[in-house]
Design a protein around this motif. Structure first.
Motif, PDB file in Angstrom:
ATOM      1  N   UNK A  43     102.510  -9.552  34.446  1.00 19.64           N
ATOM      2  CA  UNK A  43     103.344 -10.740  34.241  1.00 19.64           C
ATOM      3  C   UNK A  43     104.801 -10.333  34.081  1.00 19.64           C
ATOM      4  N   UNK A  44     105.217  -9.403  34.923  1.00 14.22           N
ATOM      5  CA  UNK A  44     106.617  -8.964  34.931  1.00 14.22           C
ATOM      6  C   UNK A  44     106.902  -8.193  36.212  1.00 14.22           C
ATOM      7  N   UNK A  64     107.625 -12.831  34.047  1.00 13.92           N
ATOM      8  CA  UNK A  64     107.307 -13.866  35.035  1.00 13.92           C
ATOM      9  C   UNK A  64     105.807 -13.912  35.249  1.00 13.92           C
ATOM     10  N   UNK A  65     105.351 -14.956  35.907  1.00 12.63           N
ATOM     11  CA  UNK A  65     103.949 -15.034  36.284  1.00 12.63           C
ATOM     12  C   UNK A  65     103.663 -14.005  37.367  1.00 12.63           C
ATOM     13  N   UNK A  66     102.385 -13.760  37.600  1.00 14.17           N
ATOM     14  CA  UNK A  66     102.017 -12.870  38.693  1.00 14.17           C
ATOM     15  C   UNK A  66     102.494 -13.488  40.007  1.00 14.17           C
ATOM     16  N   UNK A  67     102.822 -12.653  40.977  1.00 10.79           N
ATOM     17  CA  UNK A  67     103.305 -13.131  42.266  1.00 10.79           C
ATOM     18  C   UNK A  67     102.189 -13.800  43.062  1.00 10.79           C
ATOM     19  N   UNK A  68     102.550 -14.849  43.777  1.00  9.37           N
ATOM     20  CA  UNK A  68     101.633 -15.517  44.691  1.00  9.37           C
ATOM     21  C   UNK A  68     102.256 -15.434  46.073  1.00  9.37           C
ATOM     22  N   UNK A  69     101.536 -14.836  47.015  1.00 10.90           N
ATOM     23  CA  UNK A  69     102.053 -14.716  48.386  1.00 10.90           C
ATOM     24  C   UNK A  69     101.984 -16.077  49.072  1.00 10.90           C
ATOM     25  N   UNK A  70     103.069 -16.429  49.767  1.00 12.31           N
ATOM     26  CA  UNK A  70     103.124 -17.672  50.533  1.00 12.31           C
ATOM     27  C   UNK A  70     103.512 -17.321  51.973  1.00 12.31           C
ATOM     28  N   UNK A  79     109.652 -16.552  33.105  1.00 10.47           N
ATOM     29  CA  UNK A  79     109.285 -16.790  31.707  1.00 10.47           C
ATOM     30  C   UNK A  79     110.482 -16.719  30.767  1.00 10.47           C
ATOM     31  N   UNK A  80     111.666 -16.968  31.278  1.00  8.54           N
ATOM     32  CA  UNK A  80     112.910 -17.121  30.507  1.00  8.54           C
ATOM     33  C   UNK A  80     113.423 -15.821  29.894  1.00  8.54           C
ATOM     34  N   UNK A  81     112.599 -15.103  29.149  1.00  2.00           N
ATOM     35  CA  UNK A  81     113.010 -13.909  28.434  1.00  2.00           C
ATOM     36  C   UNK A  81     112.991 -12.703  29.370  1.00  2.00           C
ATOM     37  N   UNK A  82     113.986 -11.821  29.236  1.00  2.00           N
ATOM     38  CA  UNK A  82     114.060 -10.612  30.054  1.00  2.00           C
ATOM     39  C   UNK A  82     114.401  -9.425  29.152  1.00  2.00           C
ATOM     40  N   UNK A  83     114.357  -8.241  29.733  1.00  2.00           N
ATOM     41  CA  UNK A  83     114.675  -7.014  29.004  1.00  2.00           C
ATOM     42  C   UNK A  83     115.642  -6.188  29.839  1.00  2.00           C
ATOM     43  N   UNK A  84     116.673  -5.647  29.196  1.00  2.00           N
ATOM     44  CA  UNK A  84     117.608  -4.730  29.845  1.00  2.00           C
ATOM     45  C   UNK A  84     117.345  -3.334  29.275  1.00  2.00           C
TER      46      UNK A  84
END
Length: 147
Positions: A43-44, A64-70, A79-84
């Motif tokens: 989830x990132x 983020x959610x897991x990727x979905x191929x389109x 998911x709003x929150x991130x890390x540097x």
């Protein structure tokens, strides 16, 4: 290129879109190089970000959610929150805690989800800093092929 949320008439990218929004094409900044690694089922994503001259600027963990191929690429939910994380991995800090709090206040996420996002961020940081696969490679030295 990517599609990002903007107001109904387009314009500036919105961090927390209101009920009315549209997707607008957004180009990748020309003064940066990016490599995104999304471990299967995670989830990132972890982005290596370099300057135009290939100076490593940071590691960026996007929760983020897991990727979905389109048909046109990949979709995910941020998911709003991130890390540097510093380029030498000597320290890290949360980014956008205010956005997560606003999302909580607007009912876009629950307190439980926010807690899960933080836990995922901590796991992602630990995995990166301890150089667990796929981060056991020297991604700092990565460059795209000439083709």
């Amino acid at each position: 290129p990517a599609l990002v949320a903007t107001g109904p008439e387009g314009g500036a990218r919105l961090r927390l879109p209101p009920p009315e929004w549209v997707l607008t094409e957004s180009a990748v900044p020309a003064d940066r190089h990016f490599l995104a690694i999304h471990p299967l089922g995670a989830s990132h994503s972890v982005l290596g970000i370099w300057s135009a001259g290939w100076e490593m600027l940071m590691w960026y963990i996007n929760l983020e959610s897991d990727l979905v191929r389109t048909e046109t690429g990949f979709e995910y939910e941020d998911h709003f929150l991130d890390v540097i994380v510093r380029p030498d991995m000597s320290s890290w800090h949360w980014k956008d805690e205010d956005e997560l709090e606003e999302a909580l206040g607007r009912g876009l996420v629950t307190a439980r989800q926010a807690s899960e996002f933080r836990s995922e961020g901590e796991r992602a940081v630990e995995r990166l800093l301890s150089r667990q696969p796929p981060y056991d490679a020297r991604w700092e030295d990565w460059r795209p092929g000439a083709e």
